[in-house]
Write an enzyme that holds these catalytic residues in place. Sequence first.
Site, mmCIF file in Angstrom:
data_model
loop_
_atom_site.group_PDB
_atom_site.id
_atom_site.type_symbol
_atom_site.label_atom_id
_atom_site.label_comp_id
_atom_site.label_asym_id
_atom_site.label_seq_id
_atom_site.Cartn_x
_atom_site.Cartn_y
_atom_site.Cartn_z
ATOM 1 N N ASP A 334 40.042 34.080 35.103
ATOM 2 C CA ASP A 334 39.862 34.691 36.418
ATOM 3 C C ASP A 334 38.498 34.307 36.927
ATOM 4 O O ASP A 334 37.656 33.863 36.164
ATOM 5 C CB ASP A 334 39.839 36.216 36.250
ATOM 6 N N ASP A 612 42.800 41.106 34.323
ATOM 7 C CA ASP A 612 42.283 42.473 34.338
ATOM 8 C C ASP A 612 43.216 43.453 35.020
ATOM 9 O O ASP A 612 43.127 44.648 34.822
ATOM 10 C CB ASP A 612 40.881 42.530 34.980
ATOM 11 N N ASP A 616 48.677 41.329 35.799
ATOM 12 C CA ASP A 616 48.403 40.224 34.870
ATOM 13 C C ASP A 616 49.130 40.393 33.536
ATOM 14 O O ASP A 616 49.157 39.462 32.726
ATOM 15 C CB ASP A 616 46.899 40.125 34.585
HETATM 16 P P1 ATP Z 1 40.306 36.818 40.383
HETATM 17 O O1 ATP Z 1 39.705 38.063 39.862
HETATM 18 O O2 ATP Z 1 41.672 36.560 39.885
HETATM 19 O O3 ATP Z 1 39.405 35.672 40.388
HETATM 20 P P2 ATP Z 1 40.167 37.962 42.950
HETATM 21 O O4 ATP Z 1 39.905 39.286 42.391
HETATM 22 O O5 ATP Z 1 39.115 37.289 43.738
HETATM 23 O O6 ATP Z 1 40.645 36.975 41.884
HETATM 24 P P3 ATP Z 1 42.238 39.115 44.481
HETATM 25 O O7 ATP Z 1 41.859 40.418 43.942
HETATM 26 O O8 ATP Z 1 43.657 38.704 44.492
HETATM 27 O O9 ATP Z 1 41.481 37.970 43.781
HETATM 28 O O10 ATP Z 1 41.698 39.015 45.950
HETATM 29 C C1 ATP Z 1 42.145 38.035 46.839
HETATM 30 C C2 ATP Z 1 41.610 38.286 48.231
HETATM 31 O O11 ATP Z 1 42.074 39.553 48.700
HETATM 32 C C3 ATP Z 1 40.117 38.362 48.318
HETATM 33 O O12 ATP Z 1 39.565 37.103 48.574
HETATM 34 C C4 ATP Z 1 39.873 39.301 49.468
HETATM 35 O O13 ATP Z 1 39.892 38.608 50.672
HETATM 36 C C5 ATP Z 1 41.065 40.205 49.421
HETATM 37 N N1 ATP Z 1 40.766 41.470 48.763
HETATM 38 C C6 ATP Z 1 40.236 41.656 47.545
HETATM 39 N N2 ATP Z 1 40.146 42.953 47.251
HETATM 40 C C7 ATP Z 1 40.621 43.623 48.304
HETATM 41 C C8 ATP Z 1 40.815 45.010 48.606
HETATM 42 N N3 ATP Z 1 40.488 45.963 47.760
HETATM 43 N N4 ATP Z 1 41.331 45.337 49.809
HETATM 44 C C9 ATP Z 1 41.683 44.370 50.654
HETATM 45 N N5 ATP Z 1 41.537 43.067 50.426
HETATM 46 C C10 ATP Z 1 41.021 42.688 49.290
#
Ligand code: ATP
Length: 892
Positions: A334, A612, A616
């Site tokens: 991740d 996490d 997943d």
């Molecule tokens: P990883 O941990 O797998 O690297 P990530 O945590 O960055 O990935 P996601 O959690 O899927 O990936 O988030 C993808 C996108 O969704 C983010 O780039 C952001 O724009 C949006 N995002 C993340 N968290 C939130 C939230 N709590 N509410 C709304 N949008 C969110």
Amino acid sequence: MKYNGLSDSEVIESRKKHGENILTPVKKKTWWKEYIGMFTEPLIVILLIAGVLSIAISVYDFYNLGHDWKVFFEPTGIFIAIFLATTLAYIFESRANKAFNILNHVNDDETVDLYRNGTVTTIPRKDIVVGDVVIINTGDEIPADGNIIDSIDLNIDESTLTGEPLCRKSADPKDVDDSETTYPSNRLLRGTKVMEGHGIMIVDKIGDSTEMGKVYEQSQIDNSVKTPLNEQLAKLGGLITKCSYIIAGLIIIAQLTNYLVFNEWQGWIPFLSQFLRTVMIAVTLIVVAVPEGLPMAVTLSLAYSMSRMLKTNNLVRKMHACETMGAATVICTDKTGTLTRNMMQVYKTDFFGKDEQYKYFLEDMAINSTAQLDTSGETPVVIGNPTEGSLLLWLKSNGIDYNKLRNTKTRTAELPFNTERKFMATEIQTDENERILYIKGAPEIVYDICVDKNESKTEEVNRLLAEYQNKAMRTLGFAYEVIKEGKTHIKNNRLSLSNLQFLGIVAISDPVRTDVADAVKEVSDAGINVKIVTGDTPGTAKEIARQIGLWDNSIDNSDNIITGPEFAELSDGQLRERVADLKIIARARPLDKKRLVEALQANGEVVAVTGDGTNDAPALKTAHVGLSMGDGTSVAKEASDITIIDNSFSSIGRAVMWGRSLYKNIQRFLLFQLTVNVAACLLVLVGSFIGTESPLTVTQMLWVNLIMDTFGAMALASLPPSRSVMNEKPRDRRSSILTRAMLWELIGVGFIFFVITLGFYWLFIHSDIDSLLQLSNVEIEARHTITTYDATLLFSIFVWLHFWYMFNSRCFETGESIFKVRMSKGFWTIVMIIVLGQLFITEIAYEFFNVSPMIHTTDWKFNPTGTIDLLIIISVSSIVLWIREAYHILSR
Ligand code: ATP
């Protein structure tokens, strides 16, 4: 809605009344029952029987050989040896097993968010008391039994209790038809898991009085030490055992033939006595040959690795992961939290609306969120989603109280954020009866569904996003819509829109961890491919990858990156072709991860994957090693094999190092053990053909067995890892632990040791030169037995040769000079024990071992010739070590 929760004094009161939230472990067997149990091992039983028989022989000898008490020394020695070996093995094994017990406490230390003293806070699960107001989120494990008082879309996996994988739950029992469910729909039970939604519950049953407490038998965590390696070793052990039975049979035949052919018949009793002696030698040889130390070596190794890995932030949940990690060829990681610090901070906000809409922008951040701030300490701490938490912190630093904004509104519906959807939506009703829908999420998705798009705005939005993404930032888009009377936009987990207005963008920085670049280089040098699977945009992912040295703009191109939707379009065949080149999957969805893992596995890779979130879990289960994060959900943790407590990628590198070292240590032990085996078996076998007495007596063999089994395991199985293992390529997981190189070495060295000791045995038997010369003529007279002093020399040569060989085994495949290899404290302790033990045997307890003292005479006077003999044996046998050193220098 705001809750106060219990006050500190109420907590104390409740704890006094209801106790702690822990399940009383089932009573295990008492230690002495386990200890006695060790004596019931078949081999030990045989040996004990042999010991009893040998007492019988001694009693016979005692009355026939002039009442000499010395005849009882050998059987006594046998019992002492059995006792010593069993006790030592028991002590070390139970110490190792204790290390595994920490796994049982891990669950009790998992944290829970709850309200107390009017604020939100986090405590270990075991500190929950009756009356607590607990916040539950997707992926959490319910910490105690209680009733729901507030809930949004709550779906619970109750399979641990009722076998039901998905039950709908709600604060209002009328919401759900629970006529056919085991438990009421407003009731949450310890040990079940939140698969979707969130809510608040009030605890009314804790610890043993929960439903789970009533059926609790054992910890859910698998702490059995059955690993693929274990199974491989068990097979090898089985083979060795079979061989040793054959050799034992041959020894009995050879000795009895020897006795009958070359001795005059002296009656049944001497024959029976000889027969028993032979059987004992044969049984002892089996004891020597059977690698009882192997399981112990693995247990010790695993326990050692596990407890040390814990210090480097790896909590091993399933034992096989320790070794499998060493064979990993690909790590899919991740981004957020693992490569980055997960310390989200708002870098910039860009508001696109009119001034009067600004309040919606702020409310979107404050209300359309599941995070909270714990403000009980000096600095506020984020509880819940870090991205959302950063928005609350930003509000706070701008003097805005998010709770005030929340408390004047009622949530009427919610579409929770998930990686699949990549946005979150909340419907609220204000005190002024206005109803609003808020959306926040991946900016390109949110902007795309707004109605107020125009060219210049689109251009500006894209320009800003590109700028932020090139700085490796995470971006969020915000939008809102005023809901018309009587309408609702969120229904059955679906969103319908008619007039969504774009509010703006927030750029959030999340710096890369400083140690990740080095860690990525380390695992890449170790022949392991790293792939980033992230929900973030390709731009952000590429920049992060560049910063950690995984992406080079001048080399890498579109073959190395793919987005989730493109990934989904590839056929399985296309995927298998492309998967090796892929470095980044951006905008990934949870199922992409699982598919990636499967494609890699189909290509023969050994895959470790991090995760996490609850989503997943399938990927974590599918991978050879699932790595969950310390901050991850309970569901992810349970699906995983190792939890990386500090969430950091560099800890993963260390897990690889430990895995490889563990495997090497077992190989070293195996090499040592089997070399001694080859030498001992051949010597006793061939010796029994050419002499009437065995070259090594029962007690001597038991000491050799103690050295190579118990001590060898302790000295070699828990050696510290060396960084050098990270310069090698991953091992082939299917190959046998006994490599060709090892096989050659153990057969070669074992045979040489055998030839050397047999040569001496031959010399000692025929030390009478006359009879040696006349051997061909008077063969019968030539079959002497050896003197006690000769036996001492032979025994010493055998032990010291192997003593030095232990150092060689320790250096096996290190590619280093013996003087450079770091030995552990444990290793030196064992070295000392062996030296002192050997001297104790020959100088003090000699009568139990059928030898005579070397340094002194039996009447305790200094014996210069014997001392010189001993020094010669010790120094000349060390040639074993010098030969290796010479080989090492030459091969360089
Ligand atoms: P990883 O941990 O797998 O690297 P990530 O945590 O960055 O990935 P996601 O959690 O899927 O990936 O988030 C993808 C996108 O969704 C983010 O780039 C952001 O724009 C949006 N995002 C993340 N968290 C939130 C939230 N709590 N509410 C709304 N949008 C969110």
